[in-house]
Every structure is written in structure tokens, then in C-alpha cells.
Design a protein around this motif. Structure first.
Motif, mmCIF file in Angstrom:
data_model
loop_
_atom_site.group_PDB
_atom_site.id
_atom_site.type_symbol
_atom_site.label_atom_id
_atom_site.label_comp_id
_atom_site.label_asym_id
_atom_site.label_seq_id
_atom_site.Cartn_x
_atom_site.Cartn_y
_atom_site.Cartn_z
ATOM 1 N N MET A 1 0.864 -1.176 0.000
ATOM 2 C CA MET A 1 0.000 0.000 0.000
ATOM 3 C C MET A 1 0.901 1.226 0.000
ATOM 4 O O MET A 1 1.809 1.337 0.832
ATOM 5 N N HIS A 2 0.653 2.115 -0.956
ATOM 6 C CA HIS A 2 1.467 3.313 -1.108
ATOM 7 C C HIS A 2 0.584 4.525 -1.362
ATOM 8 O O HIS A 2 -0.581 4.390 -1.718
ATOM 9 N N MET A 3 1.196 5.694 -1.229
ATOM 10 C CA MET A 3 0.509 6.922 -1.597
ATOM 11 C C MET A 3 1.124 7.416 -2.910
ATOM 12 O O MET A 3 2.336 7.369 -3.094
ATOM 13 N N LEU A 4 0.258 7.855 -3.793
ATOM 14 C CA LEU A 4 0.683 8.414 -5.071
ATOM 15 C C LEU A 4 0.228 9.861 -5.135
ATOM 16 O O LEU A 4 -0.952 10.155 -4.926
ATOM 17 N N ARG A 5 1.161 10.759 -5.386
ATOM 18 C CA ARG A 5 0.841 12.165 -5.637
ATOM 19 C C ARG A 5 1.064 12.391 -7.126
ATOM 20 O O ARG A 5 2.181 12.260 -7.609
ATOM 21 N N MET A 6 -0.024 12.684 -7.836
ATOM 22 C CA MET A 6 0.042 12.859 -9.287
ATOM 23 C C MET A 6 -0.073 14.344 -9.603
ATOM 24 O O MET A 6 -1.159 14.914 -9.538
ATOM 25 N N PRO A 7 1.038 14.990 -9.944
ATOM 26 C CA PRO A 7 0.983 16.423 -10.264
ATOM 27 C C PRO A 7 0.127 16.691 -11.498
ATOM 28 O O PRO A 7 -0.127 15.786 -12.297
ATOM 29 N N ALA A 8 -0.269 17.939 -11.653
ATOM 30 C CA ALA A 8 -1.007 18.342 -12.852
ATOM 31 C C ALA A 8 -0.192 17.939 -14.078
ATOM 32 O O ALA A 8 1.022 18.134 -14.123
ATOM 33 N N GLY A 9 -0.852 17.336 -15.045
ATOM 34 C CA GLY A 9 -0.197 16.938 -16.291
ATOM 35 C C GLY A 9 0.557 15.619 -16.237
ATOM 36 O O GLY A 9 1.075 15.173 -17.250
ATOM 37 N N ALA A 10 0.629 14.973 -15.075
ATOM 38 C CA ALA A 10 1.366 13.708 -14.952
ATOM 39 C C ALA A 10 0.674 12.597 -15.735
ATOM 40 O O ALA A 10 -0.550 12.555 -15.827
ATOM 41 N N ARG A 11 1.483 11.692 -16.285
ATOM 42 C CA ARG A 11 0.975 10.554 -17.051
ATOM 43 C C ARG A 11 1.811 9.337 -16.708
ATOM 44 O O ARG A 11 3.033 9.414 -16.649
ATOM 45 N N ALA A 12 1.142 8.226 -16.540
ATOM 46 C CA ALA A 12 1.857 6.962 -16.348
ATOM 47 C C ALA A 12 2.153 6.372 -17.721
ATOM 48 O O ALA A 12 1.637 6.840 -18.738
ATOM 49 N N LYS A 13 2.955 5.328 -17.738
ATOM 50 C CA LYS A 13 3.129 4.532 -18.943
ATOM 51 C C LYS A 13 2.049 3.450 -18.921
ATOM 52 O O LYS A 13 1.652 2.990 -17.851
#
Length: 136
Positions: free
Chosen positions: A42-54
């Protein structure tokens, strides 16, 4: 006699963050490496504006996500043909082996708690470059 497991408290810091294969940064939480867990991370993810995963999937492992704040979008399905918008306060379930591609096209950061049935956060990540053409 088998050794008794113990409770572990994780206090994440900026130094405990790590870059995932998916192209996003995670804050280390519960995993085999940090807590000795056997069947979950279990983790925390902070996704900034404009972020994209692969585009990727998790081989043989289910994923559960709770959006703490913000909004993200996700394409999913065998050819990323499905689309979802996930808002703060909503849950997402991703079955094992399901290709997905999350991204944050909004101006605000999004924060999520992610749990997976793989105690090693990155071991079951399978990048899917064959699906990259479907990315938004």
C-alpha cells in the motif's frame, strides 16, 4: 516454533519516495521491503497536474485505489478502449492483468492511496509499450 510477526509503523518522508516503472513517483508505504508484508503493498501516489503513467498491467495481482483528492482519468481494457474519470472520495478496482493508463489532465494535483496484492510494489509491473499509441 515459527517466529511471531510484529506490527510496523511506516512514517513516509520525501526521502522514502521512489520512481516507479510506470513513470510516476510513489511514497513508500507498506511493502515486503519496508514492513515485511507477505501478500499486500500500500502506497501513496501524488500525481501532479499533467502527470501521465506509462501503459502497463500488474501480472497476477489486483489493485485497489482510493482517491483522496483531485481527479484523474484512466484508459483501461485490452486495447485501452475503456475510459473512466475518478474523483476524490471514489474507489477503483483493477483486476489482475488488466492494462491501464492513468493520467492527470487537470490543473490540480491528485492524491491516491493504492493497495495491491503484490507485496513487492514493482515486481509485477509489466510495461505495455504496444499500447502507447492509445495514450491520450
Amino acid at each position: 516454533m515459527q517466529e511471531q510477526a510484529n506490527c510496523v509503523i511506516i512514517r513516509p518522508t520525501e526521502q522514502s519516495a521512489f520512481a516507479g516503472k510506470q513513470g510516476l513517483d510513489y511514497f513508500a508505504g507498506i511493502a515486503a521491503e519496508t514492513a515485511g508484508s507477505q501478500a499486500i503493498c500500500m502506497h501513496m501516489l501524488r500525481m501532479p497536474a499533467g502527470a501521465r503513467a506509462k501503459a502497463h498491467h500488474h501480472e497476477s495481482h489486483e489493485t485497489a485505489i482510493y482517491m483522496l483528492s483531485g481527479t484523474v482519468e484512466m484508459y483501461y481494457g485490452h486495447q485501452l478502449e475503456q475510459h473512466a474519470v475518478v474523483h476524490a472520495g471514489e474507489y477503483v478496482y483493477i483486476p489482475a492483468g488488466m492494462p491501464h493508463f492513468p493520467f492527470n489532465p487537470y490543473e490540480a494535483e491528485a492524491v491516491a492511496i493504492i493497495a495491491r496484492t503484490d507485496p513487492h510494489e514493482q515486481e509485477s509491473v509489466v510495461l505495455r509499450p504496444d499500447l502507447e499509441q492509445f495514450r491520450a
